[in-house]
Design a protein around this motif. Structure first.
Motif, PDB file in Angstrom:
ATOM      1  N   VAL A  56       0.885  -1.169   0.000  1.00 38.98           N
ATOM      2  CA  VAL A  56       0.000   0.000   0.000  1.00 38.98           C
ATOM      3  C   VAL A  56       0.921   1.217   0.000  1.00 38.98           C
ATOM      4  O   VAL A  56       1.524   1.549   1.014  1.00 38.98           O
ATOM      5  N   THR A  57       1.046   1.849  -1.159  1.00 40.80           N
ATOM      6  CA  THR A  57       2.019   2.923  -1.321  1.00 40.80           C
ATOM      7  C   THR A  57       1.493   3.989  -2.274  1.00 40.80           C
ATOM      8  O   THR A  57       0.639   3.700  -3.120  1.00 40.80           O
ATOM      9  N   ALA A  58       2.010   5.184  -2.131  1.00 40.60           N
ATOM     10  CA  ALA A  58       1.659   6.263  -3.045  1.00 40.60           C
ATOM     11  C   ALA A  58       2.412   6.134  -4.365  1.00 40.60           C
ATOM     12  O   ALA A  58       2.062   6.768  -5.359  1.00 40.60           O
ATOM     13  N   ARG A  59       3.414   5.279  -4.388  1.00 39.59           N
ATOM     14  CA  ARG A  59       4.252   5.133  -5.580  1.00 39.59           C
ATOM     15  C   ARG A  59       3.581   4.255  -6.631  1.00 39.59           C
ATOM     16  O   ARG A  59       3.069   3.188  -6.334  1.00 39.59           O
ATOM     17  N   THR A  60       3.638   4.736  -7.860  1.00 36.99           N
ATOM     18  CA  THR A  60       3.063   3.990  -8.986  1.00 36.99           C
ATOM     19  C   THR A  60       4.053   3.844 -10.135  1.00 36.99           C
ATOM     20  O   THR A  60       3.702   3.318 -11.183  1.00 36.99           O
ATOM     21  N   ASP A  61       5.287   4.284  -9.915  1.00 34.41           N
ATOM     22  CA  ASP A  61       6.284   4.264 -10.985  1.00 34.41           C
ATOM     23  C   ASP A  61       6.809   2.848 -11.235  1.00 34.41           C
ATOM     24  O   ASP A  61       6.540   1.920 -10.482  1.00 34.41           O
ATOM     25  N   VAL A  62       7.560   2.716 -12.304  1.00 34.64           N
ATOM     26  CA  VAL A  62       8.107   1.415 -12.705  1.00 34.64           C
ATOM     27  C   VAL A  62       9.011   0.853 -11.609  1.00 34.64           C
ATOM     28  O   VAL A  62       8.958  -0.347 -11.311  1.00 34.64           O
ATOM     29  N   GLU A  63       9.854   1.688 -11.019  1.00 34.10           N
ATOM     30  CA  GLU A  63      10.744   1.221  -9.958  1.00 34.10           C
ATOM     31  C   GLU A  63       9.952   0.594  -8.804  1.00 34.10           C
ATOM     32  O   GLU A  63      10.318  -0.464  -8.294  1.00 34.10           O
ATOM     33  N   ALA A  64       8.856   1.225  -8.417  1.00 35.89           N
ATOM     34  CA  ALA A  64       8.024   0.683  -7.334  1.00 35.89           C
ATOM     35  C   ALA A  64       7.440  -0.667  -7.731  1.00 35.89           C
ATOM     36  O   ALA A  64       7.421  -1.602  -6.931  1.00 35.89           O
ATOM     37  N   ARG A  65       6.979  -0.772  -8.950  1.00 34.55           N
ATOM     38  CA  ARG A  65       6.395  -2.049  -9.413  1.00 34.55           C
ATOM     39  C   ARG A  65       7.437  -3.157  -9.440  1.00 34.55           C
ATOM     40  O   ARG A  65       7.142  -4.300  -9.091  1.00 34.55           O
ATOM     41  N   VAL A  66       8.653  -2.821  -9.829  1.00 30.31           N
ATOM     42  CA  VAL A  66       9.737  -3.808  -9.825  1.00 30.31           C
ATOM     43  C   VAL A  66      10.029  -4.240  -8.393  1.00 30.31           C
ATOM     44  O   VAL A  66      10.180  -5.438  -8.108  1.00 30.31           O
TER      45      VAL A  66
END
Length: 127
Positions: A90-100
């Motif tokens: 559960v995070t505010a991050r949605t970027d590719v790095e976060a998904r990885v």
């Protein structure tokens, strides 16, 4: 806190976020819905709580000081020693790095903050 034995899905939920309001709010909302919950504010306390509480699911913030959510997810999985545990980032991050990071740590689901109650319930109850 009450446990709703008729509800499908996990009964015990561990909510981990260094933002105390976020962790407490998730835990309180899920408790109202019949889950047994605990809130923790860092990775070390979450590991200790999980050893005693044996959660069925963990809602984990990715970006926490000290032990981040990725490391916590890996350590919770090791500590569970093969027992099933649903891990939800559960995070505010949605970027590719976060998904990885989320994939590499073995999270089962990813919710974007602020997650609405219906999103939390759907992520927990999805099979």
């Amino acid at each position: 806190m009450a446990t709703n034995k008729c509800k499908p899905g996990p009964a015990r939920i561990l909510c981990v976020d260094d933002n105390r309001d976020a962790a407490d709010t998730e835990a309180e909302l899920l408790a109202v819905m019949g889950y047994e919950t605990r809130a923790c504010y860092d990775g070390a306390s979450a590991l200790r709580a999980a050893a005693d509480f044996a959660p069925d699911a963990c809602l984990i913030d990715l970006n926490m000081p000290g032990m981040d959510g990725d490391e916590l997810a890996l350590r919770l999985r090791d500590q569970a020693d093969g027992e099933p545990m649903l891990l939800i980032a559960v995070t505010a991050r949605t970027d590719v790095e976060a998904r990885v990071r989320i994939d590499a740590a073995g999270f089962h689901r990813h919710l974007v903050k602020p997650a609405a109650l219906d999103q939390l319930l759907a992520a927990i109850d999805a099979q």
